[in-house]
Design a protein around this motif. Structure first.
Motif, mmCIF file in Angstrom:
data_model
loop_
_atom_site.group_PDB
_atom_site.id
_atom_site.type_symbol
_atom_site.label_atom_id
_atom_site.label_comp_id
_atom_site.label_asym_id
_atom_site.label_seq_id
_atom_site.Cartn_x
_atom_site.Cartn_y
_atom_site.Cartn_z
ATOM 1 N N THR A 30 37.308 37.172 29.936
ATOM 2 C CA THR A 30 38.550 36.807 30.618
ATOM 3 C C THR A 30 38.461 35.371 31.101
ATOM 4 O OG1 THR A 30 37.729 37.593 32.752
ATOM 5 C CG2 THR A 30 39.007 39.160 31.453
ATOM 6 N N ARG A 31 39.607 34.811 31.454
ATOM 7 C CA ARG A 31 39.659 33.489 32.071
ATOM 8 C C ARG A 31 39.102 33.595 33.495
ATOM 9 N NH1 ARG A 31 45.386 33.867 29.968
ATOM 10 N NH2 ARG A 31 45.274 32.841 27.958
ATOM 11 N N TRP A 32 38.742 32.450 34.071
ATOM 12 C CA TRP A 32 38.106 32.429 35.388
ATOM 13 C C TRP A 32 38.964 33.133 36.438
ATOM 14 C CZ3 TRP A 32 38.593 30.560 40.399
ATOM 15 C CH2 TRP A 32 37.414 30.432 41.146
ATOM 16 N N ASN A 33 40.248 32.790 36.524
ATOM 17 C CA ASN A 33 41.120 33.411 37.536
ATOM 18 C C ASN A 33 41.254 34.908 37.321
ATOM 19 O OD1 ASN A 33 41.754 31.199 39.206
ATOM 20 N ND2 ASN A 33 43.261 30.467 37.726
ATOM 21 N N GLU A 34 41.351 35.345 36.074
ATOM 22 C CA GLU A 34 41.445 36.770 35.781
ATOM 23 C C GLU A 34 40.142 37.478 36.131
ATOM 24 O OE1 GLU A 34 42.382 36.544 31.660
ATOM 25 O OE2 GLU A 34 44.519 36.223 32.009
ATOM 26 N N ALA A 35 39.022 36.818 35.856
ATOM 27 C CA ALA A 35 37.723 37.393 36.202
ATOM 28 C C ALA A 35 37.613 37.566 37.714
ATOM 29 C CB ALA A 35 36.598 36.501 35.686
ATOM 30 N N ARG A 36 38.063 36.566 38.445
ATOM 31 C CA ARG A 36 38.012 36.667 39.905
ATOM 32 C C ARG A 36 38.909 37.789 40.395
ATOM 33 N NH1 ARG A 36 39.307 32.596 44.904
ATOM 34 N NH2 ARG A 36 38.054 33.823 46.361
ATOM 35 N N GLN A 37 40.099 37.916 39.827
ATOM 36 C CA GLN A 37 40.989 39.017 40.216
ATOM 37 C C GLN A 37 40.350 40.370 39.929
ATOM 38 O OE1 GLN A 37 44.704 38.327 38.185
ATOM 39 N NE2 GLN A 37 45.254 36.602 39.487
ATOM 40 N N GLU A 38 39.682 40.474 38.778
ATOM 41 C CA GLU A 38 38.996 41.725 38.432
ATOM 42 C C GLU A 38 37.919 42.056 39.459
ATOM 43 O OE1 GLU A 38 37.690 45.146 36.368
ATOM 44 O OE2 GLU A 38 39.565 44.014 36.203
ATOM 45 N N CYS A 39 37.121 41.046 39.838
ATOM 46 C CA CYS A 39 36.089 41.257 40.856
ATOM 47 C C CYS A 39 36.726 41.713 42.169
ATOM 48 C CB CYS A 39 35.301 39.968 41.101
ATOM 49 S SG CYS A 39 34.274 39.409 39.740
ATOM 50 N N ARG A 40 37.754 41.021 42.589
ATOM 51 C CA ARG A 40 38.395 41.311 43.873
ATOM 52 C C ARG A 40 39.054 42.685 43.884
ATOM 53 N NH1 ARG A 40 41.219 36.098 46.247
ATOM 54 N NH2 ARG A 40 40.702 37.139 48.196
ATOM 55 N N SER A 41 39.529 43.132 42.732
ATOM 56 C CA SER A 41 40.133 44.465 42.673
ATOM 57 C C SER A 41 39.093 45.554 42.927
ATOM 58 C CB SER A 41 40.811 44.692 41.317
ATOM 59 O OG SER A 41 39.858 44.926 40.300
ATOM 60 N N LYS A 42 37.825 45.203 42.803
ATOM 61 C CA LYS A 42 36.729 46.141 43.044
ATOM 62 C C LYS A 42 36.070 45.912 44.409
ATOM 63 C CE LYS A 42 36.337 47.659 38.594
ATOM 64 N NZ LYS A 42 37.675 47.738 38.108
ATOM 65 N N GLY A 43 36.681 45.054 45.243
ATOM 66 C CA GLY A 43 36.124 44.773 46.559
ATOM 67 C C GLY A 43 34.997 43.762 46.532
ATOM 68 N N ALA A 44 34.931 42.983 45.473
ATOM 69 C CA ALA A 44 33.856 42.007 45.298
ATOM 70 C C ALA A 44 34.478 40.628 45.074
ATOM 71 C CB ALA A 44 32.992 42.411 44.104
ATOM 72 N N ASP A 45 33.682 39.689 44.615
ATOM 73 C CA ASP A 45 34.164 38.377 44.194
ATOM 74 C C ASP A 45 33.159 37.832 43.185
ATOM 75 O OD1 ASP A 45 35.757 36.083 43.996
ATOM 76 O OD2 ASP A 45 35.996 35.923 46.173
ATOM 77 N N LEU A 46 33.504 36.738 42.553
ATOM 78 C CA LEU A 46 32.564 36.104 41.631
ATOM 79 C C LEU A 46 31.303 35.709 42.398
ATOM 80 C CD1 LEU A 46 35.030 33.918 39.551
ATOM 81 C CD2 LEU A 46 33.703 35.862 38.707
#
Length: 147
Positions: A38-54
């Motif tokens: 995924t792109r960087w912003n999408e990857a960050r959104q994916e992490c955040r949707s799981k309660g995490a971050d990059l």
């Protein structure tokens, strides 16, 4: 006998140091890996949707740990998209320790504002970082504080 005992004590001490580093890393942060590109912003959104971050990497030990645990290029939580040349982590802190590949970051064609670890150019055991266009699709490493 004395030299064997001393050798065993030295080996024990070294193993205890390694164990302490690993325990610290594991206890401080729970990590998981996003496997889809995924792109960087999408990857960050994916992490955040799981309660995490990059992931934020602040030590040689952490970079070594990630180098051993993950192969290939992956987004980390570092970018200079807000201000060119001012690399900031996703938590708003300034980058103080970097593991850039030689010649990086280079902002090629003024389009590279996001950082990835696992540079394909790295020749050492410990991987290095490179800057890429945030639109590049890579894996990502997410990090969640252990509770």
């Amino acid at each position: 006998m004395t030299s064997e005992r001393d050798q065993l004590h030295a080996e024990r001490d070294e193993l205890q140091k390694i164990q302490k580093k690993l325990n610290y890393t594991i206890q401080q942060h729970l990590r998981y890996f996003v496997t889809k590109h995924t792109r960087w912003n999408e990857a960050r959104q994916e992490c955040r949707s799981k309660g995490a971050d990059l992931v934020i990497i602040n030590s040689q030990e952490e970079q070594e740990f990630l180098s051993q645990m993950f192969s290939g290029e992956a987004w980390i939580g570092l970018s200079d998209s807000a201000e060119e040349g001012k690399w900031m982590w996703v938590d708003g802190t300034k980058m103080t320790t970097g593991f850039w590949w030689q010649g990086e970051p280079n902002d090629y064609e003024q389009k590279e504002d996001c950082a990835a670890t696992g540079s394909r150019h790295a020749k050492a055991k410990v991987t290095t970082w490179a800057d890429y266009s945030c639109e590049t699709e890579l894996n990502a490493i997410c990090e969640m504080e252990a509770k």
